[in-house]
Design a protein around this motif. Structure first.
Motif, PDB file in Angstrom:
ATOM      1  N   LEU A 109      39.787  33.413  31.663  1.00 30.52           N
ATOM      2  CA  LEU A 109      40.060  34.360  30.624  1.00 30.52           C
ATOM      3  C   LEU A 109      39.204  34.521  29.303  1.00 30.52           C
ATOM      4  CD1 LEU A 109      43.435  35.381  31.709  1.00 30.52           C
ATOM      5  CD2 LEU A 109      41.547  36.439  31.902  1.00 30.52           C
ATOM      6  N   LEU A 151      39.943  32.183  26.299  1.00 31.35           N
ATOM      7  CA  LEU A 151      41.035  31.923  25.813  1.00 31.35           C
ATOM      8  C   LEU A 151      41.595  30.781  25.597  1.00 31.35           C
ATOM      9  CD1 LEU A 151      44.039  34.577  27.439  1.00 31.35           C
ATOM     10  CD2 LEU A 151      42.356  34.930  25.620  1.00 31.35           C
ATOM     11  N   PHE A 160      44.851  40.353  29.826  1.00 31.04           N
ATOM     12  CA  PHE A 160      43.977  39.971  29.155  1.00 31.04           C
ATOM     13  C   PHE A 160      42.208  40.600  30.287  1.00 31.04           C
ATOM     14  CE2 PHE A 160      46.755  37.093  26.842  1.00 31.04           C
ATOM     15  CZ  PHE A 160      46.067  37.208  25.494  1.00 31.04           C
ATOM     16  N   ASP A 161      42.190  42.629  30.539  1.00 30.32           N
ATOM     17  CA  ASP A 161      41.713  43.436  30.996  1.00 30.32           C
ATOM     18  C   ASP A 161      40.545  42.758  32.094  1.00 30.32           C
ATOM     19  OD1 ASP A 161      42.587  44.636  29.865  1.00 30.32           O
ATOM     20  OD2 ASP A 161      41.396  44.540  27.865  1.00 30.32           O
ATOM     21  N   SER A 162      40.944  41.537  32.805  1.00 30.96           N
ATOM     22  CA  SER A 162      40.348  41.068  34.065  1.00 30.96           C
ATOM     23  C   SER A 162      40.278  41.835  34.960  1.00 30.96           C
ATOM     24  CB  SER A 162      41.095  39.995  34.750  1.00 30.96           C
ATOM     25  OG  SER A 162      41.808  40.750  35.998  1.00 30.96           O
ATOM     26  N   SER A 163      39.481  42.794  36.091  1.00 26.52           N
ATOM     27  CA  SER A 163      39.456  43.573  37.189  1.00 26.52           C
ATOM     28  C   SER A 163      40.918  42.658  38.051  1.00 26.52           C
ATOM     29  CB  SER A 163      37.805  42.862  37.860  1.00 26.52           C
ATOM     30  OG  SER A 163      38.277  42.061  38.714  1.00 26.52           O
ATOM     31  N   ARG A 221      32.817  34.987  29.277  1.00 20.94           N
ATOM     32  CA  ARG A 221      33.819  35.299  30.395  1.00 20.94           C
ATOM     33  C   ARG A 221      32.371  35.500  31.202  1.00 20.94           C
ATOM     34  NH1 ARG A 221      39.226  38.894  29.308  1.00 20.94           N
ATOM     35  NH2 ARG A 221      38.167  39.611  30.883  1.00 20.94           N
ATOM     36  N   VAL A 226      35.183  37.772  36.936  1.00 22.88           N
ATOM     37  CA  VAL A 226      36.454  38.124  35.331  1.00 22.88           C
ATOM     38  C   VAL A 226      36.149  39.767  35.476  1.00 22.88           C
ATOM     39  CG1 VAL A 226      38.460  37.635  34.030  1.00 22.88           C
ATOM     40  CG2 VAL A 226      36.588  36.164  34.506  1.00 22.88           C
TER      41      VAL A 226
END
Lengths: 200, 200, 200
Positions: free
Chosen positions: A52, A54, A111-114, B55, B59
């Motif tokens: 991600l 992060l 955190f906006d992943s699919s 990223r 993802v």
């Protein structure tokens, strides 16, 4: 929120215990046991956070490393007691992978992943610590051999993403999805269920 | 640009097929096959993106995971057919590593890596999925044993960076460099060429 | 500052030499030796940087890859000479892990990790390259078997963080902590000291 934080620390400690115990079956020194406990406890969540883009939570919050240290000490000091608690530890693990899966899915979505990546990352959060542990100890990863394990996490992760996309109440969803992981895992072990072998 | 995207998805699927097939030679359950297919398909590109502090593309874009799922299903359902297509799969792989190498070099340069790092990262994009696959399956990584493989990628990557620094037309360069990787790989296997052993 | 940079390059080269030499004991081709040298040299620092959510230094600064290339060439060309220099190489390694530990702790603190995470990340910087090398070569990682190694790094890292929090002069602290790592390591090997085994 507070409660989730403490469950997360507890889960981290339980994973550290299981990692250190696995290492101790390999005639390893105390550092090796601590190292394996650490990797098992933070491997899955760290990999998710790295994917991600992060910083893993333990880099900023020292409490996670203290929880791991406590877990390793418990494993070393109470080795023989823990050996007799196999059933309890199994239950903790079944609850732990449910919890970590759902926390992992949530964080990925936050955190906006699919959605489909959130499923994969949720499952990773729960199982990759164990995969890295087994690879380090030079064993075929347990998830390749064992009764339904990662598949239980996958099922719970799919359920969470599905219910979430339907707008189901968040807490109810988290509770249901965690339960599904744990229950599938417990039933699989109780009745020795396994996925079909496709190789050979 | 559109075309490159679909080639990338296709390449990802082919790598997933090869990963799942490798796992199935190990008497592994269907989850293990899917997991190995996934790791083989996304391992190299993900590692490159992590080193570039980006990223990984899967993802955010769910299509990559769907391509992997399709690849795993193909591997499981058409196992015996695929067994007879070894030569075709080899050609796909030879083209695939050329494509992934060049895409990897480009992306690294586009995100301001040094030229020499772009060479390493381009090669990584093509071969690291296989390295992680072999490590998980507890084998000595293939790139340590096999006819010229990573070296073919390295050659194409060096060519691309060199021609790029000379200002050669980008599409021509991509075509030439991809071809160099594939041709070196095909010749190496056809004539059983190998690098000198330095150990022992 | 300049001096530290050149020591860092030198340390990277020494680690590449040791990685390539380990690979050559496995009947591996010249690419495999270079690959293993590379992974050993950049593995620890890269992992630390990834955990800190930074780009590893070698992605931007090509000199690190040139240092690794030089190290691999030295290992391949002067294999038999190096075989007779085992004691010298051991001393270089003992100094190298001290240096990398302290550099790793510093960098982690500079990028706002917690103190306890800086200790872990400093130790990782020094030892994880070797762990990845051993895992790739399909061996049980050396840090699980060998005389006090990672523990020496851990001691130096704890010392640095402690003295740093007391406001001790930075250069003095770096010198003391590096020395502690190297001296513990040298004494451990000289007197065959090992940590207690906790398994079995």
């Amino acid at each position: 929120m507070e409660l989730i934080y403490y469950i997360d620390l507890l889960g981290t400690m339980v994973f550290a215990i299981s990692g250190a115990m696995a290492a101790m079956r390999h005639n390893i020194d105390i550092f090796g046991a601590a190292f394996t406990g650490f990797v098992t406890a933070i491997g899955g969540g760290s990999l998710r956070d790295i994917f991600l883009n992060l910083r893993p939570v333990w880099v900023d919050d020292g409490n996670y490393l203290l929880a791991i240290l406590a877990g390793v000490l418990i494993a070393v000091l109470f080795k023989s007691v823990l050996g007799r608690l196999a059933r309890t530890l199994f239950l903790f693990d079944a609850l732990g992978i449910g919890f970590f899966t759902v926390v992992g899915v949530q964080k990925s979505l936050a955190f906006d992943s699919s959605g489909i990546a959130a499923v994969v990352l949720g499952m990773f959060s729960a199982v990759m610590g164990g995969v890295i542990r087994d690879t380090l100890l030079n064993e075929t990863p347990l998830i390749f051999r064992k009764e339904i394990y990662a598949t239980a996490c996958l099922s719970g992760a799919i359920l969470f993403v599905t219910l979430n996309s339907m707008g189901i109440n968040y807490n109810l969803n988290a509770f249901l999805s965690t339960s599904v992981v744990s229950i599938i895992r417990i039933i699989a072990v109780r009745y020795k269920l396994a996925l079909p072998i496709v190789g050979g």
